[in-house]
Enzyme design. Structure first.
Site, PDB file in Angstrom:
ATOM      1  N   PHE A 111       0.312  -0.843  -0.076  1.00  0.00           N
ATOM      2  CA  PHE A 111       0.057   0.151   0.146  1.00  0.00           C
ATOM      3  C   PHE A 111       1.047   1.097  -0.222  1.00  0.00           C
ATOM      4  CE2 PHE A 111       0.335   2.101   3.662  1.00  0.00           C
ATOM      5  CZ  PHE A 111       0.781   0.919   4.609  1.00  0.00           C
ATOM      6  N   LYS A 112       1.919   1.013  -0.182  1.00  0.00           N
ATOM      7  CA  LYS A 112       2.547   2.498   0.297  1.00  0.00           C
ATOM      8  C   LYS A 112       2.998   3.187  -0.456  1.00  0.00           C
ATOM      9  CE  LYS A 112       4.476   1.509   4.695  1.00  0.00           C
ATOM     10  NZ  LYS A 112       4.401   0.657   4.692  1.00  0.00           N
ATOM     11  N   ASP A 113       2.763   2.165  -1.921  1.00  0.00           N
ATOM     12  CA  ASP A 113       2.731   2.813  -3.279  1.00  0.00           C
ATOM     13  C   ASP A 113       1.856   4.089  -3.415  1.00  0.00           C
ATOM     14  OD1 ASP A 113       5.337   1.742  -4.626  1.00  0.00           O
ATOM     15  OD2 ASP A 113       3.186  -0.427  -5.131  1.00  0.00           O
ATOM     16  N   MET A 116       3.604   7.151  -2.300  1.00  0.00           N
ATOM     17  CA  MET A 116       4.353   7.516  -2.574  1.00  0.00           C
ATOM     18  C   MET A 116       4.405   7.871  -4.588  1.00  0.00           C
ATOM     19  SD  MET A 116       7.484   7.642  -0.307  1.00  0.00           S
ATOM     20  CE  MET A 116       7.157   6.320   0.646  1.00  0.00           C
TER      21      MET A 116
END
Ligand SMILES: *Cc1c(COP(=O)(O)O)cnc(C)c1O
Length: 464
Positions: A111-113, A116
């Protein structure tokens, strides 16, 4: 929109400076001075809109005049165009009244994408306009680093250094960080755990000379822009299961508290969230503080969900600040106590306030394994260990009749193939765009858990 520090001793900033700065100069975290509010009618109108359209509406109030509407729409469009799902963050029914929000269709499978990719686009436009170069240093338990490297590699205006705990990330996570060929990104394997990495990052930010010398910026979840980007999928997923007419519950696998804090923000903005459930692995400091009011740091116990192997949960400070009516003096007192004695204790009145907002639960290693295998047997769905942690806790808290429970699936099972195989017997495959990940050369610097050395290594590398 103006932003204030949770510790009340740093200047108020606008969105652009908050985004580029990361951490406030008083050691606190920036939060918006007030929350935008969406009425039921406004939320109803989002039904049927694309992810990108809802993203624009939800984030627009936070960015002030940093970008024009046209610029911001373009940024959003570029950020999500490479997601492998056309819905970007699809919601799927798991069983009964439990739904899974799949947040792992971005380039690095976690989920960091979602945040980011957006930050990469926003930084690029903003830095070009300011004619500025910055150095981004990040600390990662695995997924932030790979997402940051993916988002920033090859950009002229940024040099990126990612510190990760040596030996404590999965092979896929490590290779996503060490196999980039672009010279502006650097992976640093720190001889320590994630909390050490995060502490060294904070040391760097508190050294103002160093900070100013290299134009230090951070994209850790202490960066407000990341939280902001994550608010969006609470809206899209809640609407997908019937909000705002229906209330919804969320369970969030939690480490640094960034993801679940975004859910808290969504609730403040008018989304009818009934329960917000914190799910931890065996590193359960957050579960303990919600139940007892005592926030006590213990040793990190490495788990099969390494992205949640955290004791110092930075964004929790933001939640306390807001729940305690923006009392920055109280936050300073608590954080001083934490620094000196590695714990703090909330008053019973404060615990009540906390419990009015959050519920919590934890999952042992065995329970997480059992959840991966039983969910696979019952539904044919493979889950990563983080998502399984959430699912285990969600099942326990799913007792509200017809209020749907949405579990955040924070990474793809393919990012943690060993753990998933051990639990289910199935080894999930990497998608085509990274099928050669294990054939690529690795580039990484080993560094001691020593702030002086780490700073030297960064300076040397920038000047070379
Ligand atoms: C980062 C991460 C988490 C924890 O998210 P926080 O925002 O730090 O609470 C959970 N699962 C995965 C897969 C992650 O990468």
């Amino acid at each position: 929109m103006k932003y204030v520090s949770t510790r009340g001793k740093a200047p108020e900033l606008d969105f652009e400076d908050v985004m580029i700065t990361g951490l406030a100069r008083d050691g606190g975290l920036y939060v918006p001075k007030e929350w935008p509010f969406f009425s039921e009618e406004m939320i109803s109108k989002m039904d049927g809109c694309s992810y990108e359209e809802i993203a624009f509406q939800v984030m627009r109030p936070f960015i002030g005049s940093t970008f024009t509407d046209l610029e911001f729409k373009e940024i959003i469009k570029k950020s999500y165009k490479d997601f492998s799902s056309f819905e970007r963050c699809p919601v799927v029914k798991l069983k009964d009244n439990i739904f899974v929000l799949e947040l792992y269709h971005g380039p690095t499978l976690a989920f960091k994408d979602v945040a980011m990719q957006l930050i990469g686009q926003m930084f690029e436009l903003s830095l070009k306009r300011r004619n500025q170069k910055i150095v981004i240093v990040g600390a990662t338990s695995g997924d932030t680093g790979s997402a940051a490297i993916e988002a920033f590699k090859g950009l002229d205006s940024v040099e990126v250094f990612i510190m990760y705990p040596d030996g404590a990330v999965s092979d896929v996570q490590r290779r996503q960080m060490t196999t980039a060929t672009e010279n502006n990104v650097n992976a640093l394997a720190v001889d320590g755990n994630f909390d050490d990495c995060q502490a060294r990052l904070k040391d760097m930010f508190n050294d103002f000379d160093f900070r100013d010398e290299i134009n230090l910026a951070s994209v850790n979840s202490i960066n407000w822009a990341r939280v902001m980007a994550q608010v969006v999928y609470y809206f899209t997923s809640a609407i997908a299961v019937g909000a705002p007419k229906k209330k919804v519950n969320f369970t969030v696998p939690t480490g640094n508290f960034g993801d679940i804090f975004a859910g808290y923000v969504a609730k403040k903005m008018g989304l009818p969230i009934e329960k917000l459930v914190i799910a931890t692995n065996q590193n359960d400091i957050l579960d303990r503080v919600v139940k007892s009011g005592v926030y006590k740091i213990e040793r990190v116990k490495p788990s099969i969900s390494p992205s949640m192997d955290i004791q110092v949960s930075s964004n929790f400070e933001r939640a306390l600040f807001d729940i305690f009516s923006q009392d920055s003096l109280r936050i300073r007192t608590l954080m001083d106590e934490l620094r000196i004695s590695e714990k703090f204790k909330l008053t019973s009145e404060e615990v009540e306030k906390l419990q009015a907002v959050f519920e919590s639960g934890s999952s042992s290693e065995e329970e997480t394994n059992d959840t991966i295998s039983s969910i696979f047997e019952e539904t044919g769905t493979l889950m990563c260990p983080h998502s399984a942690t959430g699912t285990k806790v969600a099942k326990e808290k799913n007792d509200d009749g017809d209020v749907p429970m949405i579990v955040l699936a924070t990474a793809s099972p393919a990012k943690f193939p060993n753990a998933v195989k051990a639990a289910s017997g199935i080894s999930p495959k990497l998608p085509a765009h990274m099928s050669d990940l294990f054939d690529r050369g690795e580039r990484v610097k080993m560094v001691p858990n020593d702030i002086k050395r780490i700073k030297e290594i960064i300076i040397e590398s920038i000047n070379s």
